[in-house]
Enzyme design. Structure first.
Site, PDB file in Angstrom:
ATOM      1  N   LYS A  16     -59.485 -20.940 -75.966  1.00 44.09           N
ATOM      2  CA  LYS A  16     -59.875 -20.829 -77.385  1.00 44.09           C
ATOM      3  C   LYS A  16     -58.936 -19.887 -78.140  1.00 44.09           C
ATOM      4  CE  LYS A  16     -64.034 -19.369 -76.383  1.00 44.09           C
ATOM      5  NZ  LYS A  16     -63.894 -19.347 -74.912  1.00 44.09           N
ATOM      6  N   ARG A  87     -72.680 -17.941 -79.531  1.00 45.27           N
ATOM      7  CA  ARG A  87     -72.794 -17.967 -78.072  1.00 45.27           C
ATOM      8  C   ARG A  87     -74.229 -18.184 -77.608  1.00 45.27           C
ATOM      9  NH1 ARG A  87     -67.705 -15.128 -77.048  1.00 45.27           N
ATOM     10  NH2 ARG A  87     -67.278 -15.022 -74.833  1.00 45.27           N
ATOM     11  N   ARG A 121     -55.130 -13.636 -66.647  1.00 48.66           N
ATOM     12  CA  ARG A 121     -54.848 -13.394 -68.073  1.00 48.66           C
ATOM     13  C   ARG A 121     -54.301 -11.990 -68.287  1.00 48.66           C
ATOM     14  NH1 ARG A 121     -59.299 -14.801 -72.505  1.00 48.66           N
ATOM     15  NH2 ARG A 121     -60.637 -13.468 -71.224  1.00 48.66           N
ATOM     16  N   ARG A 154     -57.619  -7.214 -69.208  1.00 46.78           N
ATOM     17  CA  ARG A 154     -58.915  -6.820 -69.764  1.00 46.78           C
ATOM     18  C   ARG A 154     -59.848  -6.364 -68.652  1.00 46.78           C
ATOM     19  NH1 ARG A 154     -60.805 -11.613 -73.777  1.00 46.78           N
ATOM     20  NH2 ARG A 154     -62.760 -11.139 -72.710  1.00 46.78           N
ATOM     21  N   ARG A 165     -69.793 -13.791 -66.484  1.00 43.65           N
ATOM     22  CA  ARG A 165     -69.576 -14.362 -67.820  1.00 43.65           C
ATOM     23  C   ARG A 165     -69.770 -15.878 -67.798  1.00 43.65           C
ATOM     24  NH1 ARG A 165     -63.910 -12.253 -68.546  1.00 43.65           N
ATOM     25  NH2 ARG A 165     -63.813 -13.488 -70.450  1.00 43.65           N
TER      26      ARG A 165
HETATM   27  P1  ADP Z   1     -63.487 -14.996 -73.768  1.00 42.91           P
HETATM   28  O1  ADP Z   1     -62.275 -15.133 -74.654  1.00 42.91           O
HETATM   29  O2  ADP Z   1     -63.088 -14.818 -72.349  1.00 42.91           O
HETATM   30  O3  ADP Z   1     -64.485 -16.084 -73.958  1.00 42.91           O
HETATM   31  P2  ADP Z   1     -64.396 -13.013 -75.639  1.00 42.91           P
HETATM   32  O4  ADP Z   1     -63.210 -12.196 -75.947  1.00 42.91           O
HETATM   33  O5  ADP Z   1     -64.769 -14.092 -76.594  1.00 42.91           O
HETATM   34  O6  ADP Z   1     -64.195 -13.640 -74.181  1.00 42.91           O
HETATM   35  O7  ADP Z   1     -65.677 -12.093 -75.429  1.00 42.91           O
HETATM   36  C1  ADP Z   1     -65.635 -10.955 -74.612  1.00 42.91           C
HETATM   37  C2  ADP Z   1     -67.014 -10.331 -74.569  1.00 42.91           C
HETATM   38  O8  ADP Z   1     -67.410  -9.915 -75.886  1.00 42.91           O
HETATM   39  C3  ADP Z   1     -68.138 -11.249 -74.100  1.00 42.91           C
HETATM   40  O9  ADP Z   1     -68.239 -11.300 -72.690  1.00 42.91           O
HETATM   41  C4  ADP Z   1     -69.365 -10.588 -74.750  1.00 42.91           C
HETATM   42  O10 ADP Z   1     -69.749  -9.408 -74.049  1.00 42.91           O
HETATM   43  C5  ADP Z   1     -68.809 -10.121 -76.093  1.00 42.91           C
HETATM   44  N1  ADP Z   1     -68.986 -11.142 -77.150  1.00 42.91           N
HETATM   45  C6  ADP Z   1     -68.009 -11.843 -77.790  1.00 42.91           C
HETATM   46  N2  ADP Z   1     -68.530 -12.692 -78.688  1.00 42.91           N
HETATM   47  C7  ADP Z   1     -69.874 -12.551 -78.616  1.00 42.91           C
HETATM   48  C8  ADP Z   1     -70.976 -13.170 -79.276  1.00 42.91           C
HETATM   49  N3  ADP Z   1     -70.797 -14.145 -80.185  1.00 42.91           N
HETATM   50  N4  ADP Z   1     -72.228 -12.758 -78.947  1.00 42.91           N
HETATM   51  C9  ADP Z   1     -72.436 -11.797 -78.041  1.00 42.91           C
HETATM   52  N5  ADP Z   1     -71.446 -11.175 -77.369  1.00 42.91           N
HETATM   53  C10 ADP Z   1     -70.176 -11.549 -77.650  1.00 42.91           C
HETATM   54  P1  ADP Z   2     -60.477 -18.061 -74.141  1.00 43.57           P
HETATM   55  O1  ADP Z   2     -60.188 -17.416 -75.473  1.00 43.57           O
HETATM   56  O2  ADP Z   2     -61.143 -19.408 -74.269  1.00 43.57           O
HETATM   57  O3  ADP Z   2     -61.219 -17.157 -73.204  1.00 43.57           O
HETATM   58  P2  ADP Z   2     -57.579 -17.780 -73.640  1.00 43.57           P
HETATM   59  O4  ADP Z   2     -56.909 -18.496 -74.760  1.00 43.57           O
HETATM   60  O5  ADP Z   2     -57.585 -16.309 -73.651  1.00 43.57           O
HETATM   61  O6  ADP Z   2     -59.084 -18.381 -73.437  1.00 43.57           O
HETATM   62  O7  ADP Z   2     -56.923 -18.312 -72.279  1.00 43.57           O
HETATM   63  C1  ADP Z   2     -57.335 -17.786 -71.016  1.00 43.57           C
HETATM   64  C2  ADP Z   2     -56.110 -17.645 -70.104  1.00 43.57           C
HETATM   65  O8  ADP Z   2     -55.604 -18.940 -69.792  1.00 43.57           O
HETATM   66  C3  ADP Z   2     -54.957 -16.888 -70.750  1.00 43.57           C
HETATM   67  O9  ADP Z   2     -54.321 -16.136 -69.736  1.00 43.57           O
HETATM   68  C4  ADP Z   2     -54.034 -17.982 -71.268  1.00 43.57           C
HETATM   69  O10 ADP Z   2     -52.675 -17.559 -71.280  1.00 43.57           O
HETATM   70  C5  ADP Z   2     -54.252 -19.085 -70.258  1.00 43.57           C
HETATM   71  N1  ADP Z   2     -54.172 -20.431 -70.846  1.00 43.57           N
HETATM   72  C6  ADP Z   2     -54.509 -20.824 -72.097  1.00 43.57           C
HETATM   73  N2  ADP Z   2     -54.302 -22.148 -72.272  1.00 43.57           N
HETATM   74  C7  ADP Z   2     -53.828 -22.617 -71.089  1.00 43.57           C
HETATM   75  C8  ADP Z   2     -53.420 -23.921 -70.603  1.00 43.57           C
HETATM   76  N3  ADP Z   2     -53.471 -24.998 -71.399  1.00 43.57           N
HETATM   77  N4  ADP Z   2     -52.994 -24.001 -69.327  1.00 43.57           N
HETATM   78  C9  ADP Z   2     -52.944 -22.914 -68.536  1.00 43.57           C
HETATM   79  N5  ADP Z   2     -53.308 -21.672 -68.922  1.00 43.57           N
HETATM   80  C10 ADP Z   2     -53.745 -21.510 -70.174  1.00 43.57           C
END
Ligand code: ADP
Ligand code: ADP
Ligand code: ZN
Length: 208
Positions: A16, A87, A121, A154, A165
């Protein structure tokens, strides 16, 4: 051209953040991401404790805290890519009262691939850009291509917290995906393949 209001849904690690960055650059949109906003306010005292306490455990931060972030960001934005929110179903209902969406997109990636993506990541400590030790390496190890900042892991990208998660995602966020599917607005896109390939699919959705 009208501004796009895009919601990107998908499990942690689906890509995302990576795709939101490309979409915002291509279509000149704001990137609204609760994850980044919460990370910048990890130690903020709220009546529920600090966001960091929940984030480091892989749990959701309480709704009032995240809803407030989203309202403030939506007020500033015309077109946007919303990533990491809603979420749970209560957040989805709150969002529907705040704004209309043009595109609701689900990025689909199998679970084992998610674990590999998340544990590998690396993120820029300064600008938040995402990298991967295998799949998306920076030109110079440990250094952000975009701003020269330091790349860090992270605290919640460890294997145990990643599993938690994903559990929280299945329990709380999959019903949100179902909700948009039932409404008939969900567009499902494969999140497999290279980031460029995935972006091509998203462009097709946004432009059609
Ligand atoms: P990822 O990119 O791996 O999905 P995020 O960066 O979106 O993770 O979120 C990291 C953490 O921040 C989540 O595990 C949660 O603790 C918190 N968080 C993010 N967005 C929300 C939300 N919409 N509601 C509740 N907690 C959130
Ligand atoms: P999210 O915000 O959904 O948690 P991220 O965009 O942070 O996901 O991506 C999670 C990890 O996967 C990062 O380390 C990113 O560089 C890697 N990644 C993202 N897109 C791809 C893809 N199409 N193929 C392989 N790795 C990817
Ligand atoms: Zn950077």
């Amino acid at each position: 051209m009208a501004d796009h209001r895009i919601l990107l849904l998908g499990p942690p690690g689906a890509g995302k953040g990576t795709q939101a960055k490309r979409l915002t650059a291509e279509y000149d949109l704001d990137h609204i991401t609760t994850g980044d906003a919460l990370r910048q306010n990890k130690d903020m005292e709220t009546e529920y404790g600090t966001p960091g306490e929940y984030m480091d455990a892989g749990e959701l931060v309480p709704d009032p805290v995240v809803n407030e972030i989203v309202v403030a960001a939506l007020e500033e934005a015309d077109g946007f890519v919303l990533d990491g929110y809603p979420r749970n179903l209560d957040q989805a209902e709150f969002l529907s009262e705040e704004t209309d969406l043009d595109h609701v997109v689900f990025l689909d990636v199998p679970e084992q691939e998610l674990v590999d993506r998340l544990t590998g990541r690396r993120v820029c400590d300064d600008c938040g850009a995402n990298y991967h030790v295998e799949f998306d390496r920076p030109e110079e190890e440990g250094v952000c291509d975009e701003c020269g900042g330091e790349l860090i892991q992270r605290e919640d990208d460890t294997e145990d917290t990643v599993r938690e998660r994903l559990r929280v995602y299945r329990e709380n966020t999959e019903p949100v995906v179902e909700h948009y599917r039932d409404e008939g607005v969900l567009v499902e896109v494969s999140g497999e393949g290279t980031p460029d390939e995935v972006f091509g699919r998203l462009r097709d959705v946004v432009e059609n």
